[in-house]
Design an enzyme around this catalytic site. Sequence first.
Site, PDB file in Angstrom:
ATOM      1  CB  CYS D   2      -3.353   4.067   2.678  1.00 35.56           C
ATOM      2  SG  CYS D   2      -3.376   4.397   0.908  1.00 35.56           S
ATOM      3  NE  ARG D   3      -1.439   0.978   7.294  1.00 36.42           N
ATOM      4  CZ  ARG D   3      -1.878  -0.248   7.574  1.00 36.42           C
ATOM      5  NH1 ARG D   3      -1.572  -0.821   8.721  1.00 36.42           N
ATOM      6  NH2 ARG D   3      -2.643  -0.903   6.725  1.00 36.42           N
TER       7      ARG D   3
END
Lengths: 266, 266, 266, 266
Positions: D2-3
Amino acid sequence: MCRWAAYLGQDIYLSDVLIAPAHSLIAQSRAASECKTATNADGFGIAWYGDRPEPGLFRDVLPAWSDPNLQSLAHQVNSGLFLAHVRASTGTATSRNNCHPFVCGGLSFMHNGQIGGFDALRKSADMLIPDALYGDRKGATDSEALFLVAVGMGLQTAPLAAMEQAVATFEHLSKTHGAAPHIRLAAAFSDGKRLFAVRYSSDTIAPTLYYRWSESRRGWAVVSEPLEQESGWIEVPAGSFCVFEGENVEIQPFRPILQYSDPVGD
Amino acid sequence: MCRWAAYLGQDIYLSDVLIAPAHSLIAQSRAASECKTATNADGFGIAWYGDRPEPGLFRDVLPAWSDPNLQSLAHQVNSGLFLAHVRASTGTATSRNNCHPFVCGGLSFMHNGQIGGFDALRKSADMLIPDALYGDRKGATDSEALFLVAVGMGLQTAPLAAMEQAVATFEHLSKTHGAAPHIRLAAAFSDGKRLFAVRYSSDTIAPTLYYRWSESRRGWAVVSEPLEQESGWIEVPAGSFCVFEGENVEIQPFRPILQYSDPVGD
Amino acid sequence: MCRWAAYLGQDIYLSDVLIAPAHSLIAQSRAASECKTATNADGFGIAWYGDRPEPGLFRDVLPAWSDPNLQSLAHQVNSGLFLAHVRASTGTATSRNNCHPFVCGGLSFMHNGQIGGFDALRKSADMLIPDALYGDRKGATDSEALFLVAVGMGLQTAPLAAMEQAVATFEHLSKTHGAAPHIRLAAAFSDGKRLFAVRYSSDTIAPTLYYRWSESRRGWAVVSEPLEQESGWIEVPAGSFCVFEGENVEIQPFRPILQYSDPVGD
Amino acid sequence: MCRWAAYLGQDIYLSDVLIAPAHSLIAQSRAASECKTATNADGFGIAWYGDRPEPGLFRDVLPAWSDPNLQSLAHQVNSGLFLAHVRASTGTATSRNNCHPFVCGGLSFMHNGQIGGFDALRKSADMLIPDALYGDRKGATDSEALFLVAVGMGLQTAPLAAMEQAVATFEHLSKTHGAAPHIRLAAAFSDGKRLFAVRYSSDTIAPTLYYRWSESRRGWAVVSEPLEQESGWIEVPAGSFCVFEGENVEIQPFRPILQYSDPVGD
């Protein structure tokens, strides 16, 4: 058959039209009262104007009643001019690109009704879309094609004339290659400043269209069917073209008579 | 750029190609080795032949690696002839109708590559689709248009000639109105009995294409890139047209030379 | 409220139940006759058995009538044992993991009805799911929880007793912490060999349940409401548990009496 | 892995963070630089605060780069406080309810990282969620569970202490029943007025976390990885808790030490 609702006035939350009323647009997606198909569960869409010339556009394929994104957006987004639509397909697939409203630059458009025998007409209809606008032809609906042809005919600068010509063209197309009923239309569109609505049919059955001024909100609601039982909803006669601007509405006759040489042949 | 894999032979589970191999098609959706875009996450699709002349078709917009329906289908469905594709969009929207394979009657088709400058060509391409087949034009991809034009040119009865003509037509369209590279093509299609594959480019870079006979399965695998490291994968030269039938493969030159008068003008 | 249909017999196409009949399951998704909600447009699912112990499972959130993948699968997949369901949500979100049928190993389950006041019960219900099966708890429905609790209570080896205990447990849960009506149930499940159906209610209104032997297909159809007008549909009395195996059906009383010490307290 | 990216300051368009920068969040969904998984295509979400105490929430399963609704919203919605996230699943299904951010009343939360061995812990984690908040447990992620447990521990009134306790609880849970690495956390959350961020790991590898004051926008950007190459991005040390309020940031040590009796046992 679809149901839709549009608004022009002081900023309100979209939920004031989509959710809050007793017979809100989302309630109509479950069970409409004045149309052939009570259920309008083949997708939905909203186009709303804010600071930019182009409106925001949010469309999805879930029934409107079950989409939490729509609920959230409706409760958060304020706008003084928006179009909202719940779809019952008249034949084409359920996909985002077949949901209304459609957007082209700063113009937005939605439609309840149909063009008779459109399956057999789609290629001809697509060919009528100006080359420069073909990139905006993303789906397969009669509504999107009608809109883009109208844009090509000058919808931005001469909305009444352009819509008359576009409707006349498609009515002729249906008469020569399609099937009856040739065209039934209750549509709304906007240029980001004004809200327009049309009610027309090639036969005696025109999809319903109402409007009402709300003193409390200081805005116009224009709808397929009234959002509540209260009085004040005025029915637009078939064969009419309405222009809502500021606190004014002007209603003119809508006469789609084919003026140009027949573009598709007999 | 997309990746795909096709099979013709004794019945196997789709998962034998889609999931089981070390570098299966689903693995390639995450990280392909031999194409410009490592990630192919703009949807997927499978077409498989069983008892009926028309194949089954299952397409969806999720990345192939994350769709449980695809996993389940692949583990359950047996077929002796199927096409499977994972998509990396070259411009058009991610929607089911823009996913490959495409199906028209008993024919199925999938493609890796592109037609240069297609955005500016789409209207012309759509107009080339025969009226009778326009109902099958559901999306906006270059691949679907190429397929339907080829069908109209006799793909069912003369697959090599029809595909040559279709490719020549689109190559010409791109040269006159589009942009370089004009056409790059590694495609597979089927009529429910035979499996065809083409590798061609208008310049020096043709998307990859391999095939291999599996003795254990008694079937042909035809792919964008090998499914495992094992030997036996034969590279198809650019400018080739392959016909897989039963246990035989025949490879002929593929020479798309425009034979008909220019349908679109200069 | 949901509608469902199940089949056990000689292999048929899923479309024989899902699409072909005059009042097919997909027709019922648009307009059911015998349930509170005519429209069942909050998703659908099919589980079908083939060569493997685990069934295939295909579930999606579109209304069943508008999903082309479902159409294609139904026309291609043959099976001698399958469950199919169209959903009308009783509260939980529309998502694939909230669609029926549910699958756990080789078992599949679907349900029409509800557990009263489930919103307030969900945590307790989740806690009743055995640790080893919690990985199969993917959604938030009462139905999935009921199923997994029943699996934990021995659904594989003692289907009647396990389902009685599970239903009794949830009925008690609803009586102590939920709301009336406590439990209404018309459910079907399978172990890959036999087909089971239950009809029960804690009050006087049990969701409908019918079955019929088809001589032409040599198989059992078990349904929420008859697929056509023809005679031969037998209504299952409330408080019954049916076992379909080969060409036989055995109907026993269904008596959910809580035998174990109360797992949730008062 | 994830970012994510969050913002607190003067109103800006969401697109200023999601789309416009050279290494915007949507660019990172295609190809992140500083995380294990370059591709973050398992869904996305945005939560933004406006006039209401509860934020708007828009989450969907398409890769962020291909969703036109997200594009439209980002170009239209102005906000002075928002959280945005693109997901790479660490095991749970791709569905809207498994996308971040999560919202509970006026609180929002998003997370990059994981809780080790969560599959085996999920039931225990779910049991830790207060009964009153269980209705907000809609998915199956470790992140949503951690958030709701933290809310139950007083996240609204004592954000540092509550988050320390929640993290300590899950770290302990993972140590006793899960697997190493036990917890890795770069998270952001908000109460509608302030923006909080945490960076912590039970081992030596903490997911990255940066922040930067923008003079031109007069606001804070807090991110997994910098949105452009420009200077001014400050790395938050592992074991830190940041409070952004108005034009100030305060960074305190983050020490998750389990203070309560062990709720889950050994």
